[in-house]
Write an enzyme that holds these catalytic residues in place. Structure first.
Site, mmCIF file in Angstrom:
data_model
loop_
_atom_site.group_PDB
_atom_site.id
_atom_site.type_symbol
_atom_site.label_atom_id
_atom_site.label_comp_id
_atom_site.label_asym_id
_atom_site.label_seq_id
_atom_site.Cartn_x
_atom_site.Cartn_y
_atom_site.Cartn_z
ATOM 1 N N ARG A 84 -16.289 2.200 33.066
ATOM 2 C CA ARG A 84 -15.744 2.444 34.273
ATOM 3 C C ARG A 84 -14.559 3.685 34.289
ATOM 4 O O ARG A 84 -14.000 3.855 33.336
ATOM 5 C CB ARG A 84 -14.921 1.344 34.931
ATOM 6 C CG ARG A 84 -14.105 1.783 36.154
ATOM 7 C CD ARG A 84 -13.196 0.310 36.572
ATOM 8 N NE ARG A 84 -12.140 0.309 35.548
ATOM 9 C CZ ARG A 84 -11.137 -0.658 36.208
ATOM 10 N NH1 ARG A 84 -11.177 -1.376 37.007
ATOM 11 N NH2 ARG A 84 -10.011 -0.585 35.155
ATOM 12 N N CYS A 123 -6.295 1.516 27.555
ATOM 13 C CA CYS A 123 -7.622 1.961 26.567
ATOM 14 C C CYS A 123 -6.993 1.724 25.326
ATOM 15 O O CYS A 123 -6.044 2.078 24.906
ATOM 16 C CB CYS A 123 -7.641 3.499 26.968
ATOM 17 S SG CYS A 123 -8.383 4.430 25.845
ATOM 18 N N CYS A 125 -15.663 1.641 22.928
ATOM 19 C CA CYS A 125 -14.713 1.254 24.047
ATOM 20 C C CYS A 125 -13.595 0.109 23.490
ATOM 21 O O CYS A 125 -14.390 -0.919 22.915
ATOM 22 C CB CYS A 125 -15.267 0.777 25.193
ATOM 23 S SG CYS A 125 -14.094 0.007 26.499
ATOM 24 N N GLY A 126 -12.440 0.441 23.038
ATOM 25 C CA GLY A 126 -11.647 -0.480 22.072
ATOM 26 C C GLY A 126 -11.464 -1.637 23.066
ATOM 27 O O GLY A 126 -11.604 -2.773 22.493
HETATM 28 N N1 LIG Z 1 -12.546 2.924 31.120
HETATM 29 C C1 LIG Z 1 -11.567 1.741 31.029
HETATM 30 C C2 LIG Z 1 -10.237 2.195 30.330
HETATM 31 C C3 LIG Z 1 -10.632 2.832 28.982
HETATM 32 C C4 LIG Z 1 -11.239 1.690 28.114
HETATM 33 C C5 LIG Z 1 -11.897 2.004 26.793
HETATM 34 N N2 LIG Z 1 -11.801 3.604 26.843
HETATM 35 C C6 LIG Z 1 -10.937 1.496 25.664
HETATM 36 O O1 LIG Z 1 -10.915 2.275 24.417
HETATM 37 O O2 LIG Z 1 -10.349 0.485 25.682
HETATM 38 C C7 LIG Z 1 -11.374 1.113 32.487
HETATM 39 O O3 LIG Z 1 -11.325 2.036 33.370
HETATM 40 O O4 LIG Z 1 -10.975 -0.229 32.447
#
Ligand SMILES: N[C@H](CCC[C@H](N)C(=O)O)C(=O)O
Length: 257
Positions: free
Chosen positions: A188, A73, A197-198
């Site tokens: 996801r 994340c 979402c980073g």
């Molecule tokens: N939901 C993503 C993980 C968190 C990604 C997001 N919150 C970020 O800032 O990168 C996954 O299951 O691949």
């Protein structure tokens, strides 16, 4: 049982942060993770992060999506660096371990500049793209992302046969200017659109920048503004990838579970 926590947000992607250097939190208790992330019956967050001690690193971050699944994340990592600085574990530089490996980060004028892992390749999926920036990301360029059906279309791609069984995050991108894109993301493990979402904006910036020959991209997300810098290598790999943006503490508290 009482659990002390801090709430952080990075451009609207929000997290329950727990100083778990005592390793008391049961990291196998995914039901508890989901309960704490529940926006009605718990604290409410897109994800939960444990800060743990780790030999050879300033700390380890253990990240969970709200449904208890795990991945890398980017925004959570930026919040973990800010939280670790608040705890006095680091000052303005951090070397930490995440699920996708080691990361280095710098705190500079209120922003966190997070080093992301190298990216080996961008793939085509029909008219769209796929890239893994520590988490999997499907990327679609659209004319008007502001009015695009992100949740419906995002969910259908995320659950499509192409991505079964693990699924993927799904990003939709429009151009605001030559070096400025607008990104919305279906995540996801949250199973909804998040305010940013980073790893997702990093994926979008690499694909867009590679097409335009630009290696410093500004990103508008619903929850705020980020920037991504990178170096494109002749063999198609990307390195020196930085995800830059703010991370704020919102509140602290204790919850009885
Ligand atoms: N939901 C993503 C993980 C968190 C990604 C997001 N919150 C970020 O800032 O990168 C996954 O299951 O691949």
């Amino acid at each position: 049982m009482e659990i002390s926590f801090y709430k952080y947000q990075g451009t609207g992607n929000d997290f329950v942060m727990i100083d778990d250097r005592s390793a008391h939190f049961d990291e196998k208790n995914l039901k508890l993770v989901s309960q704490l992330c529940d926006r009605k019956f718990g604290i409410g967050a897109d994800g939960l992060i444990l800060i743990r001690n780790k030999e050879g690193y300033d700390f380890e971050m253990i990240y969970y999506n709200a449904d208890g699944s795990q991945s890398m994340c980017g925004n959570g990592a930026r919040c973990a660096v800010a939280f670790s600085s608040f705890l006095g574990i680091v000052t303005e530089e951090a070397h930490f371990l995440a699920i996708d490996g080691p990361h280095d980060a710098r705190i500079e004028d209120g922003n966190i500049a997070l080093g992301m892992g190298d990216v080996t390749a961008i793939e085509r999926v029909d008219d769209d793209f796929y890239v893994n920036t520590g988490s999997p990301h499907h990327v679609r360029f659209v004319k008007d992302v502001e009015n695009y059906p992100v949740v419906d279309t995002g969910a259908s791609i995320r659950y499509s046969d192409h991505y079964t069984p693990k699924g993927t995050n799904v990003n939709f991108v429009s151009t605001l200017a030559e070096d400025h894109i607008y990104v919305r993301t279906y995540e996801r493990g949250v199973e909804d659109e998040t305010l940013s979402c980073g790893t997702g904006v990093t994926a979008c910036a690499l694909i867009y920048g590679d097409q335009k020959g630009i290696d410093h991209i500004k990103i508008k997300a619903l929850g705020g503004n980020l920037a991504v810098k990178f170096k494109a290598l002749p063999d198609g790999r990307f390195t020196n990838i930085l995800l830059i943006g703010p991370a704020q503490q919102v509140f602290k508290g204790t919850i009885t579970v």
